[in-house]
Write a protein that holds these residues in place. Structure first.
Motif, PDB file in Angstrom:
ATOM      1  N   THR A 180      39.399  44.601  37.145  1.00  6.10           N
ATOM      2  CA  THR A 180      39.312  44.580  38.414  1.00  6.10           C
ATOM      3  C   THR A 180      39.909  43.334  39.238  1.00  6.10           C
ATOM      4  O   THR A 180      39.530  43.497  40.549  1.00  6.10           O
ATOM      5  CB  THR A 180      37.558  44.594  38.718  1.00  6.10           C
ATOM      6  OG1 THR A 180      36.903  43.403  38.156  1.00  6.10           O
ATOM      7  CG2 THR A 180      36.951  45.801  37.804  1.00  6.10           C
ATOM      8  N   GLU A 223      42.163  40.988  41.212  1.00 12.65           N
ATOM      9  CA  GLU A 223      43.234  41.010  42.359  1.00 12.65           C
ATOM     10  C   GLU A 223      44.046  39.758  41.839  1.00 12.65           C
ATOM     11  O   GLU A 223      43.575  38.747  41.159  1.00 12.65           O
ATOM     12  CB  GLU A 223      42.671  41.002  43.513  1.00 12.65           C
ATOM     13  CG  GLU A 223      41.857  42.176  44.083  1.00 12.65           C
ATOM     14  CD  GLU A 223      42.864  43.518  44.192  1.00 12.65           C
ATOM     15  OE1 GLU A 223      44.125  43.340  44.486  1.00 12.65           O
ATOM     16  OE2 GLU A 223      42.241  44.698  43.885  1.00 12.65           O
ATOM     17  N   ARG A 234      44.724  37.053  43.786  1.00 14.39           N
ATOM     18  CA  ARG A 234      43.953  35.871  44.012  1.00 14.39           C
ATOM     19  C   ARG A 234      42.990  35.304  42.848  1.00 14.39           C
ATOM     20  O   ARG A 234      42.945  34.310  42.438  1.00 14.39           O
ATOM     21  CB  ARG A 234      43.426  35.852  45.318  1.00 14.39           C
ATOM     22  CG  ARG A 234      42.678  34.756  45.668  1.00 14.39           C
ATOM     23  CD  ARG A 234      41.818  34.944  47.129  1.00 14.39           C
ATOM     24  NE  ARG A 234      41.103  33.709  47.585  1.00 14.39           N
ATOM     25  CZ  ARG A 234      40.710  33.596  48.716  1.00 14.39           C
ATOM     26  NH1 ARG A 234      40.504  34.575  49.476  1.00 14.39           N
ATOM     27  NH2 ARG A 234      39.939  32.432  48.759  1.00 14.39           N
ATOM     28  N   THR A 274      51.888  42.864  38.290  1.00 16.96           N
ATOM     29  CA  THR A 274      51.737  42.752  39.793  1.00 16.96           C
ATOM     30  C   THR A 274      52.459  41.723  40.474  1.00 16.96           C
ATOM     31  O   THR A 274      51.570  41.368  41.532  1.00 16.96           O
ATOM     32  CB  THR A 274      50.252  43.097  40.025  1.00 16.96           C
ATOM     33  OG1 THR A 274      49.709  41.882  39.387  1.00 16.96           O
ATOM     34  CG2 THR A 274      49.740  44.416  39.451  1.00 16.96           C
ATOM     35  N   THR A 286      52.893  41.358  44.152  1.00 16.88           N
ATOM     36  CA  THR A 286      51.969  41.379  45.011  1.00 16.88           C
ATOM     37  C   THR A 286      51.295  39.995  45.119  1.00 16.88           C
ATOM     38  O   THR A 286      50.310  40.003  46.022  1.00 16.88           O
ATOM     39  CB  THR A 286      50.721  42.411  44.805  1.00 16.88           C
ATOM     40  OG1 THR A 286      50.370  42.247  43.390  1.00 16.88           O
ATOM     41  CG2 THR A 286      51.728  43.803  44.506  1.00 16.88           C
TER      42      THR A 286
END
Length: 185
Positions: free
Chosen positions: A71, A73, A75, A110, A113
């Motif tokens: 879950t 991200e 950050r 990722t 991103t």
């Protein structure tokens, strides 16, 4: 819960709060837990000693973070890794090695991103903790080069004086902006 974690005055009280409320943690809580632990350890050698002397006390925090990895991200991944490294949590303990591996596996696909500061924090954390392995290291290097190539002219003024950068651009037949329109936040 975020306030409780981020205002914990000592590592033992933070770990106690994390253990008591870990089942209610979300990505923000996991991030707050590790960022706060890192801040406490950086500010007080006694907190660092406690963490070093009680590695098992962090096991619930590690387990909760592993549970939340899908879950997280960019950050949160960067903040957690930075907090862990700041707290001296390295890959030398078995339970921590698994968490570092999990963060690397979650982050690597990722990286494009990640904001630049998040990418920097992630790279610093893995390098500082001694767990930067070739797959993530290589992916971070590729991402950093792409971002340098996409940086605005003023930010690369000193680098652009070097002929290697100009030669590479001429060989590719394009300027550095062509690759990055709309890519990075």
């Amino acid at each position: 819960l975020t306030t409780t974690l981020s205002t914990a005055p000592t590592a033992p009280l933070l770990v106690e709060a994390g253990a008591a409320h870990g089942s209610a943690f979300n990505a923000v809580h996991a991030s707050a837990f590790w960022v706060t632990l890192g801040r406490l350890v950086r500010a007080d050698p006694a907190q660092r000693k406690w963490v070093q002397d009680n590695p098992g006390a962090l096991e619930p925090g590690c387990d909760t973070t592993l549970r939340l990895l899908p879950t997280l991200e960019p950050r949160e991944l960067a903040n957690i890794a930075h907090g862990m490294a700041s707290a001296g949590v390295s890959g030398s303990h078995r339970q921590w090695a698994g968490l570092w591996s999990g963060i690397a596996a979650a982050a690597q696909p990722t990286l494009g991103t990640f904001r630049t500061g998040e990418l920097k924090d992630l790279a610093w954390a893995f390098a500082t903790s001694g767990v930067l392995q070739p797959p993530l290291r290589d992916a971070l290097a590729v991402e950093a080069v792409e971002r340098l190539e996409c940086a605005e002219d003023g930010r690369l003024e000193a680098i652009e004086r070097g002929s290697a950068v100009r030669s590479r651009r001429r060989r590719r037949g394009r300027g550095h902006r062509a690759c990055c329109v709309g890519r990075y936040p």
